[in-house]
Design a protein around this motif. Structure first.
Motif, mmCIF file in Angstrom:
data_model
loop_
_atom_site.group_PDB
_atom_site.id
_atom_site.type_symbol
_atom_site.label_atom_id
_atom_site.label_comp_id
_atom_site.label_asym_id
_atom_site.label_seq_id
_atom_site.Cartn_x
_atom_site.Cartn_y
_atom_site.Cartn_z
ATOM 1 N N LEU A 225 -3.358 -1.231 -1.037
ATOM 2 C CA LEU A 225 -4.335 -1.850 -0.148
ATOM 3 C C LEU A 225 -3.698 -2.952 0.687
ATOM 4 O O LEU A 225 -3.911 -3.021 1.906
ATOM 5 C CB LEU A 225 -5.503 -2.407 -0.965
ATOM 6 N N GLY A 226 -2.910 -3.814 0.035
ATOM 7 C CA GLY A 226 -2.246 -4.881 0.782
ATOM 8 C C GLY A 226 -1.261 -4.339 1.810
ATOM 9 O O GLY A 226 -1.231 -4.793 2.963
ATOM 10 N N ALA A 227 -0.459 -3.358 1.390
ATOM 11 C CA ALA A 227 0.494 -2.756 2.325
ATOM 12 C C ALA A 227 -0.226 -2.034 3.456
ATOM 13 O O ALA A 227 0.213 -2.073 4.619
ATOM 14 C CB ALA A 227 1.413 -1.788 1.577
ATOM 15 N N GLY A 228 -1.345 -1.375 3.121
ATOM 16 C CA GLY A 228 -2.105 -0.675 4.155
ATOM 17 C C GLY A 228 -2.647 -1.624 5.206
ATOM 18 O O GLY A 228 -2.626 -1.316 6.406
ATOM 19 N N MET A 229 -3.132 -2.788 4.781
ATOM 20 C CA MET A 229 -3.631 -3.784 5.732
ATOM 21 C C MET A 229 -2.520 -4.258 6.671
ATOM 22 O O MET A 229 -2.701 -4.340 7.890
ATOM 23 C CB MET A 229 -4.230 -4.974 4.992
ATOM 24 N N ILE A 230 -1.357 -4.565 6.082
ATOM 25 C CA ILE A 230 -0.236 -5.054 6.890
ATOM 26 C C ILE A 230 0.249 -3.982 7.855
ATOM 27 O O ILE A 230 0.444 -4.226 9.048
ATOM 28 C CB ILE A 230 0.911 -5.522 5.977
ATOM 29 N N VAL A 231 0.442 -2.766 7.328
ATOM 30 C CA VAL A 231 0.921 -1.660 8.174
ATOM 31 C C VAL A 231 -0.079 -1.355 9.278
ATOM 32 O O VAL A 231 0.301 -1.126 10.431
ATOM 33 C CB VAL A 231 1.182 -0.413 7.310
ATOM 34 N N CYS A 232 -1.361 -1.358 8.928
ATOM 35 C CA CYS A 232 -2.394 -1.080 9.931
ATOM 36 C C CYS A 232 -2.329 -2.092 11.067
ATOM 37 O O CYS A 232 -2.377 -1.722 12.250
ATOM 38 C CB CYS A 232 -3.774 -1.102 9.261
ATOM 39 N N PHE A 233 -2.205 -3.364 10.730
ATOM 40 C CA PHE A 233 -2.163 -4.400 11.759
ATOM 41 C C PHE A 233 -0.892 -4.298 12.601
ATOM 42 O O PHE A 233 -0.941 -4.396 13.839
ATOM 43 C CB PHE A 233 -2.255 -5.775 11.104
ATOM 44 N N VAL A 234 0.257 -4.090 11.948
ATOM 45 C CA VAL A 234 1.528 -4.012 12.675
ATOM 46 C C VAL A 234 1.560 -2.799 13.603
ATOM 47 O O VAL A 234 1.939 -2.899 14.788
ATOM 48 C CB VAL A 234 2.714 -3.976 11.688
ATOM 49 N N VAL A 235 1.151 -1.645 13.090
ATOM 50 C CA VAL A 235 1.151 -0.425 13.914
ATOM 51 C C VAL A 235 0.159 -0.559 15.063
ATOM 52 O O VAL A 235 0.407 -0.094 16.184
ATOM 53 C CB VAL A 235 0.829 0.819 13.055
ATOM 54 N N LEU A 236 -0.978 -1.214 14.795
ATOM 55 C CA LEU A 236 -1.961 -1.433 15.859
ATOM 56 C C LEU A 236 -1.377 -2.299 16.960
ATOM 57 O O LEU A 236 -1.578 -2.025 18.161
ATOM 58 C CB LEU A 236 -3.218 -2.081 15.273
#
Length: 327
Positions: A225-236
């Motif tokens: 979940l934490g990695a998904g939040m970070i990756v989602c924001f960075v990729v966005l």
């Protein structure tokens, strides 16, 4: 924590007992919300906005499979598009046929994601879907979430350009004007940079969350979940910068925080374990030795209402039944 476990156990028992009634109610509510969203975004056909029609359709869909509910919602959108212009109806119908074939072929069990993704977009928390589908779905869930994302941006584009797109009908068939209408609708949908950026972001997020939560490490779901939040924001950030898409970063941060809280609730109900009590079990058959890591679920003793863990250390015979093909 014990109070939360009590609530979880009560909700689980209630759902198990009344599942035959709860599922149709949930389908009714999902379709009702979807129809209200559709009518609010592209309600060009007055008859379909009638509250009686909306309730009848929602009640009808409460007894239908989810895939059929998605089909009905798509037909309602096409009907609204036809009331706006023939060109819109033809283009949207063609796009919906392609999307329906894709998700029905690869992710038929994720049909609810197609229905809920536009709704969460309207609630400004669309990041719930990629994070949640990374937990409960698979990498191919990118297709269903991507289709739902495309539906939202299609409706958003049509509602924002209805004056330019309206007027086309069967009365005066000007071929050149119709071709121009087709081009306007197609370009407006396929060249939507924000839509492409969100689809790419959601796809990467689903894959990352899925891969991490499948790792054989402690707290893999929380790390995912934490990695998904970070990756989602960075990729966005990267995709919006590359495509020059107009996406509010402040809204994305707030949406990610709220979405992560909702996904934490989902994780509590479907994967609540006690890693501090992990055990390693060893057993064998005639050909192999088996080494198993057993992580107990956090449950409650019904009479005393106390936390407990399930006994995971079992004898060799406990792992076998009469059908040896299971092993």
């Amino acid at each position: 924590m014990e109070s939360l476990l009590v609530i979880k156990q009560q909700l689980t028992s209630f759902y198990t007992r009344f599942e035959a009634y709860i599922v149709p109610v949930l389908k009714f509510l999902a379709m009702l919300i979807a129809l209200l969203f559709i009518n609010g975004s592209v309600g060009f056909m007055t008859k379909l906005k009638n509250p009686a029609i909306v309730l009848i359709l929602a009640l009808l869909c409460s007894f239908l499979p989810v895939n059929v509910i998605v089909l009905v919602a798509g037909l309602v959108i096409v009907a609204h598009m036809y009331a706006l212009s023939l060109e819109c109806a033809v283009v949207i119908l063609f796009i919906f046929i392609i999307m329906y074939a894709l998700y029905f072929r690869f992710t038929p069990d994720d049909a609810i994601a197609v229905l809920l993704t536009p709704v969460f977009f309207a609630m400004h928390i669309p990041y719930v879907m990629p994070l949640a589908m990374g937990f409960v779905g698979s990498p191919v869930s990118c297709i269903s979430v991507g289709c739902g994302t495309a539906v939202y941006y299609i409706l958003h584009f049509i509602s924002g350009h209805q004056d330019a797109l309206g007027g086309g009908g069967l009365g005066d068939l000007d071929v050149e004007e119709m071709l121009g209408g087709f081009k306007t609708v197609t370009d407006g949908i396929l060249k939507n940079d924000a839509m492409i950026a969100m689809i790419v972001t959601f796809a990467v997020t689903i894959i990352v969350v899925y891969l991490i939560r499948r790792l054989k490490i402690n707290y893999s779901w929380q790390i995912a979940l934490g990695a998904g939040m970070i990756v989602c924001f960075v990729v966005l950030l990267i995709s919006s910068a590359v495509l020059d898409a107009d996406i509010g970063i402040g809204g994305a941060i707030l949406g990610l925080i709220v979405s992560s809280l909702l996904v934490l609730v989902l994780q509590f109900f479907i994967f609540n374990v006690d890693y501090s009590r992990s055990e390693y079990v060893q057993f064998e058959d005639d050909e192999y030795y088996y080494y198993v890591k057993a992580v107990p679920k956090v449950t409650l003793d019904a009479p005393q209402g106390r936390r407990k863990r399930k006994n995971t250390r079992r004898s060799r015979e406990d792992y076998y039944d009469d059908d040896e093909d299971d092993y």
